[in-house]
Design an enzyme around this catalytic site. Structure first.
Site, PDB file in Angstrom:
ATOM      1  N   ASP A 193       6.801   7.282  -1.128  1.00 40.87           N
ATOM      2  CA  ASP A 193       6.633   8.733  -1.185  1.00 40.87           C
ATOM      3  C   ASP A 193       6.768   9.403   0.166  1.00 40.87           C
ATOM      4  OD1 ASP A 193       4.136   7.600  -0.278  1.00 40.87           O
ATOM      5  OD2 ASP A 193       3.224   9.555  -0.634  1.00 40.87           O
ATOM      6  N   ASP A 210      -0.323   4.128  -1.406  1.00 43.95           N
ATOM      7  CA  ASP A 210      -0.893   5.477  -1.299  1.00 43.95           C
ATOM      8  C   ASP A 210       0.128   6.534  -1.700  1.00 43.95           C
ATOM      9  OD1 ASP A 210      -3.468   4.800  -0.319  1.00 43.95           O
ATOM     10  OD2 ASP A 210      -2.609   4.416   1.649  1.00 43.95           O
ATOM     11  N   ASP A 212       5.337   0.988  -2.337  1.00 43.48           N
ATOM     12  CA  ASP A 212       4.249   1.523  -1.541  1.00 43.48           C
ATOM     13  C   ASP A 212       3.033   1.778  -2.448  1.00 43.48           C
ATOM     14  OD1 ASP A 212       3.118   2.624   0.869  1.00 43.48           O
ATOM     15  OD2 ASP A 212       3.427   4.619   0.020  1.00 43.48           O
TER      16      ASP A 212
END
Length: 350
Positions: free
Chosen positions: A227, A26, A24
């Site tokens: 996250d 961001d 991922d």
């Protein structure tokens, strides 16, 4: 506890167990224009070791080439990596179902238009519809989406066009905190129609399948790093992939402690540097510690932070699954994070 520390010392690096990484962006690689600590140097070591990386993001607003340019500016070097987004997953889904060059209304940022054209379809903006029919509409995030465009999605769907949403994330992480995401805009459209969109982004498996196809790896050889429990980790589980949850984004240790089974990762680390640390799986058979009088796990008195972090998480899961109450007091969990050295990022005031 000595056994935990010894086994951690003998464990192979996490990266050595896999042949490809889906990562991922961001909160994992960057926060806005700033790189997450340790992310760039770790990823450069990953590709130097011959492990390919596909950066997979639900954020469909930018074309992959623009995202790749940002990553290079941050210092991601060399080859062996690429970017895919949920607009591409949406375009791939429609390309399998529509004739070549079929007209598709594109609502969102430049990434939506780019993905549709790349897949051999004809993207049409709302301003250019002019009464000509379209067979589908793709709704993705865009920072300049207007009321007119959102209304047009509802009109087209009610008229029979297929509706594909790149993702339904209600929020989007920013350097200042959470902002409305594409899911919030999809929800607005849903107030005007009884239809529901086909969703391709995380936690659905389509984006992971697209990323893994680019890697050329089998599920057991592929690791997902993210996250967010409800998108990255739940999506990895739905796609049958192992996952590393990092605490460098908006989800915190308290969130992980209370995660339901479908959103529990295989591993946890403070940040991407955990890829190069010993591989400590989050299973129930090892690393358990006692619960303190405040109903949170006691920190082990010995062992490195990786082993201590694993112990805290596995203890919380085992206790909850056994029917025991765990404190959800946020300040208590924040203090544990600080003692473990995994406290969340400070955010500037907007």
């Amino acid at each position: 506890m000595a056994e935990i520390a010894a086994s951690a010392g003998r464990a192979e690096p996490l990266l050595a167990r896999y042949r490809g990484l889906i990562c991922d962006l961001d909160g994992v690689v960057y926060r806005g224009a700033t790189a997450v600590p340790h992310a760039v140097e770790t990823l450069n070591q990953v590709t130097e070791r011959g492990v390919p990386v596909v950066f997979a993001t639900n954020n469909a607003s930018r074309a992959p080439a623009d995202v790749a340019g940002h990553l290079r500016e941050l210092g991601i070097a060399g080859a062996g990596w690429s970017v895919v987004n949920s607009s591409q997953a949406a375009a791939a889904y429609l390309a399998r179902r529509l004739a070549p060059r079929a007209r598709v209304c594109a609502v969102g940022g430049p990434g939506v238009v780019h993905a549709l054209a790349e897949a051999g379809l004809t993207p049409v903006r709302v301003a250019d519809l002019e009464g000509a029919p379209v067979e589908a509409v793709v709704q993705g995030l865009g920072y300049d989406i207007t009321w007119r465009e959102l209304a047009a999605v509802g009109y087209l769907v009610e008229a029979g066009a297929a509706w594909v949403a790149t993702n339904v994330d209600r929020t989007l992480p920013t350097p200042y905190g959470k902002a409305p995401g594409n899911g919030a805009l999809v929800a607005l459209v849903q107030t005007t129609t009884s239809a529901s969109p086909h969703v391709v982004g995380k936690p659905k498996p389509a984006l992971f399948d697209l990323a893994r196809a680019r890697l050329g790896t089998a599920p057991p050889d592929t690791l997902v790093c993210g996250d967010l429990l409800g998108t990255d980790i739940e999506g990895a589980n739905s796609a049958g992939l192992d996952s590393l949850f990092v605490l460098s984004g908006s989800s915190r240790l308290r969130d992980l402690a209370f995660a339901e089974r479908g959103a529990r990762p295989t591993y946890v680390a403070a940040d991407l540097s955990g890829l190069l640390a010993p591989a400590l799986r989050l299973d129930y058979a090892s690393g358990l510690v006692e619960l303190g009088p405040d109903d949170v796990p006691r920190l082990p008195s010995v062992g490195d932070n990786g082993g201590s972090l694993q112990s805290v998480v596995t203890t919380a899961w085992a206790a909850r699954d056994g029917g025991r109450t765990i404190s959800d007091d946020a300040p208590l969990w924040e203090r544990i994070e600080k003692r473990l050295g995994v406290a969340g990022p400070e955010r500037p005031t907007p």
